[in-house]
Design an enzyme around this catalytic site. Sequence first.
Site, short mmCIF file in Angstrom:
data_model
loop_
_atom_site.label_atom_id
_atom_site.label_comp_id
_atom_site.label_asym_id
_atom_site.label_seq_id
_atom_site.Cartn_x
_atom_site.Cartn_y
_atom_site.Cartn_z
N HIS A 30 -26.60 -17.71 44.16
CA HIS A 30 -26.47 -16.41 44.83
C HIS A 30 -25.67 -15.37 44.06
O HIS A 30 -24.72 -14.77 44.58
CB HIS A 30 -25.85 -16.61 46.22
CG HIS A 30 -26.84 -17.07 47.26
ND1 HIS A 30 -27.99 -16.36 47.56
CD2 HIS A 30 -26.84 -18.17 48.05
CE1 HIS A 30 -28.66 -17.00 48.50
NE2 HIS A 30 -28.00 -18.11 48.81
N ARG A 38 -26.29 -11.54 47.60
CA ARG A 38 -24.91 -11.82 48.06
C ARG A 38 -23.87 -11.61 46.97
O ARG A 38 -22.99 -10.80 47.12
CB ARG A 38 -24.78 -13.22 48.68
CG ARG A 38 -25.65 -13.39 49.89
CD ARG A 38 -25.27 -14.59 50.76
NE ARG A 38 -26.14 -14.62 51.91
CZ ARG A 38 -26.84 -15.67 52.32
NH1 ARG A 38 -26.72 -16.82 51.70
NH2 ARG A 38 -27.63 -15.57 53.37
N HIS A 60 -34.78 -16.57 48.90
CA HIS A 60 -34.30 -15.29 48.37
C HIS A 60 -35.07 -14.90 47.10
O HIS A 60 -35.42 -13.74 46.91
CB HIS A 60 -32.80 -15.36 48.07
CG HIS A 60 -31.95 -15.34 49.30
ND1 HIS A 60 -31.23 -14.24 49.71
CD2 HIS A 60 -31.70 -16.30 50.24
CE1 HIS A 60 -30.58 -14.51 50.83
NE2 HIS A 60 -30.85 -15.76 51.17
N ARG A 112 -38.92 -7.17 53.85
CA ARG A 112 -37.68 -7.56 54.55
C ARG A 112 -36.50 -7.55 53.56
O ARG A 112 -35.39 -7.13 53.90
CB ARG A 112 -37.81 -8.97 55.15
CG ARG A 112 -38.85 -9.10 56.23
CD ARG A 112 -38.92 -10.54 56.72
NE ARG A 112 -37.85 -10.86 57.65
CZ ARG A 112 -37.19 -12.00 57.67
NH1 ARG A 112 -37.46 -12.95 56.78
NH2 ARG A 112 -36.23 -12.21 58.54
N LYS A 140 -44.11 -16.89 56.08
CA LYS A 140 -42.79 -17.50 55.99
C LYS A 140 -42.98 -18.97 55.62
O LYS A 140 -43.48 -19.74 56.44
CB LYS A 140 -42.06 -17.36 57.32
CG LYS A 140 -40.58 -17.61 57.23
CD LYS A 140 -39.89 -17.27 58.56
CE LYS A 140 -38.39 -17.47 58.43
NZ LYS A 140 -37.70 -17.28 59.71
#
Length: 315
Positions: A21, A57, A87, A138, A244
């Site tokens: 991340h 993040r 991600h 999104r 998804k």
Amino acid sequence: MEDNNPLPTKLRVVCCIGDIHGYITKLQNLWSNLESCINPSDFETALVIFLGDYCDRGPETSKVLDFLISLPSKYPKQSHVFLCGNHDFAFGAFLGVLPSPPDGSEFCETWKEYEMNEEREGWYKGESFENMHLQGRRWAGNHTVKFNAVKGIDYKGSIYDAAPTFESYGVPHGSADLMKVVTDEHKKFLANLVWIHEEDNVTIKTEEGIKRCKLIAVHAGLEKNKPVEQQIKTLKAKDTRIPKVAALSGRKDVWEIPQELTKTPTIIVSGHHAKLHIEGLRLVIDQGGGFEDQPVAAIVLPSLEIVRDTDHLVK
């Protein structure tokens, strides 16, 4: 099924590295710690599996990708597997590097099932949105609810906390300029991420001694109520018709090892869940490294040793 083949005298080391991340310093420290605690000749020839979620993040996604891309040339005798996390999938979707849906349908077909969330999640409506996969919209969106009650912190721009990724490339969150400034090398890396990896003859320490197993690495896990063969086929094909992908983004439905895989010893290793969980052959290696105060963790097989970026190891 009995395994009558004797174990090799030298057991190959496998390192599985949890979600990074965007934290380059954590990644560098973890890598240094792995190098310190693994025998040099074993580390030199190790299989290293990154479990996905390289972006978002943390502040330095761009540098994390540079580091990962450099590994095969710096460690030519190692094998490197780079799994796609949810991600990374969404980042790739925004950049337009995902494979086209196999049935020739448009990416905008993936919006329909979730359109009731569009306003609340503030889906991206900028340049090139008209035929962007749901997760790209999104990812680059602007979440209307600013506080993430589940995590107890504010969202960083979108539901994916993607603002720091944009900023690591020098553009503001939600800017279409990201498509132009991300290098071709980074786009190629994201395009080439695998959704699942299978490895035979992986050894693991158990209560009965060292056991030889098959290993399946997948970011979140496999769905327990769907035929495994069908899931693996879909994941290997990178079927982007799916809005998804549960194996990349699921929670409870992918936590356990599917029953049919318990017949022959199969390790399933994942990141994603912000937990460190080792139960039998189910390994979840993600100690919440996407949060500033949590470590990035790895597990080393066959020993099951946990290594973190925060460990102070003496070379």
